[in-house]
Write an enzyme that holds these catalytic residues in place. Structure first.
Site, PDB file in Angstrom:
ATOM      1  N   HIS A   1      48.314  58.156  23.143  1.00 36.05           N
ATOM      2  CA  HIS A   1      49.484  57.397  22.692  1.00 36.05           C
ATOM      3  C   HIS A   1      50.407  56.953  23.799  1.00 36.05           C
ATOM      4  O   HIS A   1      51.529  56.525  23.530  1.00 36.05           O
ATOM      5  CB  HIS A   1      50.315  58.250  21.733  1.00 36.05           C
ATOM      6  CG  HIS A   1      49.799  58.239  20.336  1.00 36.05           C
ATOM      7  ND1 HIS A   1      50.140  57.264  19.437  1.00 36.05           N
ATOM      8  CD2 HIS A   1      48.961  59.068  19.687  1.00 36.05           C
ATOM      9  CE1 HIS A   1      49.539  57.505  18.285  1.00 36.05           C
ATOM     10  NE2 HIS A   1      48.812  58.597  18.410  1.00 36.05           N
TER      11      HIS A   1
ATOM     12  N   LYS B   1      62.095  51.766  27.070  1.00 40.58           N
ATOM     13  CA  LYS B   1      62.316  50.832  25.967  1.00 40.58           C
ATOM     14  C   LYS B   1      63.459  49.863  26.283  1.00 40.58           C
ATOM     15  O   LYS B   1      63.569  48.807  25.702  1.00 40.58           O
ATOM     16  CB  LYS B   1      62.593  51.604  24.679  1.00 40.58           C
ATOM     17  CG  LYS B   1      61.366  52.369  24.161  1.00 40.58           C
ATOM     18  CD  LYS B   1      61.699  53.138  22.885  1.00 40.58           C
ATOM     19  CE  LYS B   1      60.531  53.947  22.337  1.00 40.58           C
ATOM     20  NZ  LYS B   1      59.638  53.161  21.465  1.00 40.58           N
TER      21      LYS B   1
ATOM     22  N   THR C   1      55.332  50.275  16.654  1.00 40.98           N
ATOM     23  CA  THR C   1      55.056  49.930  15.259  1.00 40.98           C
ATOM     24  C   THR C   1      56.292  49.306  14.634  1.00 40.98           C
ATOM     25  O   THR C   1      56.192  48.590  13.642  1.00 40.98           O
ATOM     26  CB  THR C   1      54.638  51.162  14.426  1.00 40.98           C
ATOM     27  OG1 THR C   1      55.573  52.221  14.685  1.00 40.98           O
ATOM     28  CG2 THR C   1      53.237  51.616  14.784  1.00 40.98           C
TER      29      THR C   1
ATOM     30  N   LYS D   1      56.777  46.197  11.759  1.00 40.16           N
ATOM     31  CA  LYS D   1      57.620  46.242  10.553  1.00 40.16           C
ATOM     32  C   LYS D   1      58.543  45.026  10.513  1.00 40.16           C
ATOM     33  O   LYS D   1      58.768  44.433   9.454  1.00 40.16           O
ATOM     34  CB  LYS D   1      58.457  47.521  10.534  1.00 40.16           C
ATOM     35  CG  LYS D   1      57.652  48.811  10.488  1.00 40.16           C
ATOM     36  CD  LYS D   1      58.565  50.030  10.728  1.00 40.16           C
ATOM     37  CE  LYS D   1      57.758  51.250  11.122  1.00 40.16           C
ATOM     38  NZ  LYS D   1      58.617  52.302  11.713  1.00 40.16           N
TER      39      LYS D   1
ATOM     40  N   LYS E   1      64.923  52.257  17.673  1.00 43.41           N
ATOM     41  CA  LYS E   1      63.782  53.006  18.203  1.00 43.41           C
ATOM     42  C   LYS E   1      64.342  54.185  18.984  1.00 43.41           C
ATOM     43  O   LYS E   1      65.531  54.210  19.276  1.00 43.41           O
ATOM     44  CB  LYS E   1      62.925  52.119  19.106  1.00 43.41           C
ATOM     45  CG  LYS E   1      63.738  51.292  20.118  1.00 43.41           C
ATOM     46  CD  LYS E   1      62.879  50.333  20.927  1.00 43.41           C
ATOM     47  CE  LYS E   1      62.432  49.119  20.167  1.00 43.41           C
ATOM     48  NZ  LYS E   1      61.005  49.139  19.855  1.00 43.41           N
ATOM     49  N   ARG E   2      63.497  55.149  19.345  1.00 45.35           N
ATOM     50  CA  ARG E   2      63.961  56.260  20.167  1.00 45.35           C
ATOM     51  C   ARG E   2      64.615  55.730  21.440  1.00 45.35           C
ATOM     52  O   ARG E   2      64.193  54.698  21.969  1.00 45.35           O
ATOM     53  CB  ARG E   2      62.769  57.138  20.573  1.00 45.35           C
ATOM     54  CG  ARG E   2      62.148  57.896  19.430  1.00 45.35           C
ATOM     55  CD  ARG E   2      62.828  59.188  19.111  1.00 45.35           C
ATOM     56  NE  ARG E   2      62.710  60.148  20.194  1.00 45.35           N
ATOM     57  CZ  ARG E   2      63.256  61.363  20.157  1.00 45.35           C
ATOM     58  NH1 ARG E   2      63.955  61.749  19.110  1.00 45.35           N
ATOM     59  NH2 ARG E   2      63.098  62.188  21.168  1.00 45.35           N
TER      60      ARG E   2
HETATM   61  C1  LIG Z   1      58.708  52.722  12.993  1.00 45.70           C
HETATM   62  C2  LIG Z   1      59.628  53.801  13.402  1.00 45.70           C
HETATM   63  C3  LIG Z   1      59.675  54.222  14.733  1.00 45.70           C
HETATM   64  C4  LIG Z   1      58.847  53.561  15.824  1.00 45.70           C
HETATM   65  O1  LIG Z   1      59.572  52.485  16.346  1.00 45.70           O
HETATM   66  P1  LIG Z   1      59.150  51.768  17.718  1.00 45.70           P
HETATM   67  O2  LIG Z   1      60.054  50.592  17.790  1.00 45.70           O
HETATM   68  O3  LIG Z   1      57.719  51.369  17.560  1.00 45.70           O
HETATM   69  O4  LIG Z   1      59.368  52.741  18.792  1.00 45.70           O
HETATM   70  C5  LIG Z   1      60.541  55.225  15.080  1.00 45.70           C
HETATM   71  N1  LIG Z   1      61.338  55.816  14.171  1.00 45.70           N
HETATM   72  C6  LIG Z   1      61.344  55.429  12.875  1.00 45.70           C
HETATM   73  C7  LIG Z   1      62.266  56.091  11.921  1.00 45.70           C
HETATM   74  C8  LIG Z   1      60.489  54.419  12.444  1.00 45.70           C
HETATM   75  O5  LIG Z   1      60.475  54.059  11.152  1.00 45.70           O
END
Ligand SMILES: *Cc1c(COP(=O)(O)O)cnc(C)c1O
Length: 821
Positions: free
Chosen positions: A361, A558, A662, A666, A552-553
């Site tokens: 990952h 990032k 991911t 979304k 995101k985190r």
């Molecule tokens: C989808 C999702 C992530 C992943 O987000 P990235 O932008 O791909 O890092 C992290 N936390 C939550 C709550 C999510 O729904």
């Protein structure tokens, strides 16, 4: 065989109401008049579970008795989100629920909101596991999700009056948790410590202590598949309640120490980058759930057999290792086969090799786990022996293949010497059949960089499976208005289990009526989010501004820093009169992000964002033009509410660092346009939605590599970007001069220092390109029909990013199995 029990969609609302009433009465012990929304939530959950039980049992029966291989998805994290709405949808009971709530006099929203969101994951990796078990069940593949039922999930995030992140424990089990079924009769013993002795020419492990692994089962209903799989999360229990001798001497606290230590194993989810002190407990967690799961699988597939023929194990179940966390499963299965079932080494190796596969990952070297051999030896002495032997076998295999000595040395699974250690990613690559990256670019970089030595010797092991997200939760539940519009546009709702059907929307992008409706849906979602944010956070948000989101985190790669520097630069231009605010597209910028508790620069970034928000939102100069909000405690609920309301999403990681992402999927699937770099799955999203419908900027991965080669981070080259770009200089100077810290120049000095002297993730180098793309974004946004048309095309062309497609890829490329008949 009995018939598959399909979701009982013939059930009437009245009947469902009666079932809920019955649960309220006999399980909750309250009348419908006394019941609160929380009571009704628990009662409804219990009623839904009853509807799933037959399909659940049938699925298990068919799995064990049929000839379809099952999937065991081993993951330290499952970030499930709230369950009720999803279970109702997949069980086909949504309408009955709505009717029942009307009859009982409850607002459906209040009941759904009464559920406490379990946070058993940090971010993308845990959410991926949750999407995958949803898709496995929806496709009808028999599967187990195996993990840990942490008592405390990811911390709850708050901000103090200075904008700093405060972490508080997230005790998600405060109230009744109606979904899990604790099964004390299917427990497993997990041993630790001790020594290995020679007995009758055999190596025998004499463990020093053991914990009891008790499973808690969650039903995982497929969407319209009639199949219900199992998420089996293990809890650690002590075999000894307390030491009565110690207790009788009045050392009450000492008496419970062994119990506390054993039960600590499933106490808390680790943040992504753990501290060294936490390492031992983390390894204990990993071994705990993996050992219990492997024994569980043998119990399930060879029921009651004393001498099962485990050479058939690879035909019964295939284990997917979700990152390196469960890789200790490879030596564990070897040990089980050899020590517990008497197989010879070669047979055990052949079984193990066929049973495991590994998903990598990351490309960040610090995220590839390496365990000190001494620690493994202390906790799992027999496993260390086995790992060493695997390493020896590996070295000779490489030698026999004519691999050069220096390459063999680089590929060691077990590194000798004083600081001997075990490289879990290497163990997984050698020990399993396939290794996959999570997006095309990432899989290429794995082959060419991170695991290059391995791909040169074992090219056939390497494959790609691009991540995906479940359309049930992230479109249907998150965005009901858009879902209805899609169904109206396509004339069917079959797209929910075959997302490529969204392609049928392509012609509608040229139908002004449809595009207008699409824009109206987005506006309604924005209005909803403004109301949600008012209720939940007290924010006063203007829904008639562009919603620009980065959730995101928090991690340097990032590059939340890039976004906040751009916001500051725009603010500075307004303040200095360089830019007339009336010429700007009014914008509301949202951040959502948790930082690992020990990650200092990430926490400084959070503090900076909060204070930029405070200053800008209180400055009359930017009123109605630029606002920044940071809803705290980013979780699935916030994602489900904010993503459908977003116009522009930020996927601005440094190229070559985000394995897939991911969140980006979304957003595209909910009609947001993306501003992003050529990184992770952005590359594939852009390819599909069309370059003209994606705001691309920034360096490519080869450009990043070339800039490293010039010494960007080691020779302080970032300072040149700062010196040469007045807009960038001004933004950074404002951070340094106390504008966002009430005049204090020290608050962000480490962050500023890092930008000017190291800037490993090249925020400064990409700043100009990022500012330049904004003009194009604004021009596009000023033409609402053009923007909405592009958004429609994003939705229409993103069907590929369904986790159903990811699972189909796994089935074909890695697992070689399929749905139950
Ligand atoms: C989808 C999702 C992530 C992943 O987000 P990235 O932008 O791909 O890092 C992290 N936390 C939550 C709550 C999510 O729904």
């Amino acid at each position: 065989m009995t018939e598959i029990t399909a979701p009982k969609s013939s059930l009437t609302s009245g009947e469902f109401t009666d079932e809920i009433r019955e649960q309220l009465k006999y399980t909750q012990g309250v009348t419908p008049e006394q019941a609160t929304a929380a009571d009704v939530y628990v009662a409804t959950a219990a009623a839904v579970r009853r509807h799933l039980v037959d399909s659940w049992m049938k699925t298990q029966h068919d799995m064990v008795n049929g000839d379809t291989k099952a999937v065991g998805y081993l993951s330290a994290e499952f970030l499930m989100g709230k369950q009720l709405e999803n279970a109702l949808l997949n069980a086909g009971l949504t309408e009955q629920f709505e009717g029942a709530m009307k009859e009982l006099g409850f607002d459906t929203k209040d009941v759904i909101d009464a559920e406490y969101e379990p946070g058993l994951g940090n971010g993308g990796l845990g959410r991926l596991a949750a999407c995958y078990i949803d898709s496995l069940a929806s496709i009808g593949v028999p599967a187990f999700g195996y993990g840990i039922r942490y008592q405390y999930g990811i911390f709850k995030q708050e901000f103090d009056e200075n904008g700093k992140q405060i972490e508080t424990p997230d005790y998600w089990l405060v109230n009744e948790e109606p979904w899990g079924h604790v099964d004390y009769n299917r427990d497993q013993r997990v041993n630790f410590g001790g020594e290995v002795v020679e007995e009758n020419g055999k190596r025998v492990w004499k463990p020093a202590w053991a914990v009891r692994a008790v499973p808690c089962d969650y039903m995982v209903p497929g969407y319209k598949s009639g199949r219900v799989n199992t998420l089996r999360l293990w809890t650690a229990k002590s075999y000894d309640e307390f030491d009565l001798l110690t207790f009788n001497k009045s050392d009450y606290l000492d008496a419970v120490i062994p119990k506390v230590e054993a039960e600590n194993i499933s106490k808390i989810l680790y943040p992504e980058d753990s501290t060294p002190q936490g390492k031992k407990l983390r390894l204990e967690q990993q071994y705990f759930f993996v050992s219990a799961s492997i024994h569980d699988a043998i119990r399930v597939f060879y029921p009651g057999e004393k001498n099962p023929d485990l050479t058939t194990l690879p035909n019964k179940i295939v284990f997917q290792l979700n990152d390196t966390h469960p890789v200790i499963g490879i030596p564990e299965l070897m040990r089980v086969l050899i020590d517990e079932y008497g197989y010879d080494w070669d047979t055990a190796w052949s079984i193990t090799n066929k049973t495991f596969n590994y998903t990598c990952h990351t490309l960040l070297p610090e995220a590839l786990e390496v365990w000190p051999a001494s620690l493994i030896g202390e906790l799992l002495p027999r496993h260390l022996e086995i790992i060493k032997k695997i390493n020896e076998q590996f070295m000779s295999e490489l030698k026999a293949k004519g691999v050069a000595d220096d390459q063999i040395e680089r590929m060691r699974i077990y590194t000798d010497g004083k600081d001997a250690s075990v490289r879990m990613a290497y163990l997984a690559t050698y020990g399993g059949s396939y290794v996959n990256g999570v997006a095309e670019l990432h899989s290429e970089l794995l082959k060419d960089v991170t695991l290059k030595d391995f791909s040169s010797v074992y090219p056939d092991k390497f494959t790609n499976v691009t991540n995906g997200v479940t359309p049930r939760r992230f479109i249907k539940l998150a965005n009901p208005r858009m879902s209805d519009l899609i169904t109206e546009g396509l004339g069917t709702d079959a797209w929910l289990s075959d997302l490529e059907q969204l392609k049928g929307l392509i012609p509608l992008a040229d139908d002004p009526e449809f595009v207008k409706k699409f824009a109206a849906v987005k506006q309604a979602n924005k209005n909803d989010f403004a109301a949600f944010a008012k209720r939940k956070y007290g924010f006063d948000i203007d829904p008639n501004t562009m919603f620009n989101t980065m959730i995101k985190r928090l991690h340097e790669y990032k590059r939340q820093a890039l976004k906040i520097l751009a916001v500051i630069a725009t603010y500075a231009d307004i303040k200095s009169g360089k830019v007339d605010p009336d010429t700007l597209v009014p914008r509301t910028v949202f951040f959502g992000a948790k930082a690992a508790p020990g990650y200092y620069l990430a926490k400084q970034t959070i503090q900076l964002i909060n204070n930029v928000a405070r200053v800008i939102n209180n400055d009359p100069a930017t009123k109605g033009k630029l606002h920044v909000y940071f809803p705290w405690n980013y979780n699935i609920e916030l994602a489900q509410n904010l993503i459908p309301a977003t116009d522009l999403d930020e996927q601005i990681s440094q190229a070559g660092k985000e394995a897939s992402g991911t969140g980006n999927m979304k957003f595209a699937l909910n009609g947001a346009l993306t501003v992003g770099t050529l990184d992770g799955a952005n590359v594939e999203i852009r390819e599909r939605v069309g370059a003209e419908n994606f705001f691309l900027f920034g360096m490519t991965e080869p450009e990043v590599s070339a800039l490293y080669a010039k010494g960007y981070d080691t020779k302080g080259l970032s300072r040149e970007y700062y010196e040469k770009d007045p807009q960038l200089k001004q933004a950074i100077d404002m951070v340094a001069d106390g504008t966002f810290s009430n005049g204090d120049k020290d608050t962000y000095k480490d962050l500023v220092n890092d930008w000017l002297n190291k800037d490993y993730f090249m925020t400064l180098a990409d700043f100009r390109a990022y500012m330049d793309i904004q003009a194009e974004i604004e021009e596009t946004y000023r033409d609402p029909m053009k923007w909405a048309r592009m958004a429609v095309l994003n939705v229409a062309n993103s069907g590929y990013f369904s986790s159903d497609r990811s699972i189909e890829d796994y089935l074909e490329r890695i697992w070689h199995t399929g749905a139950l008949k």
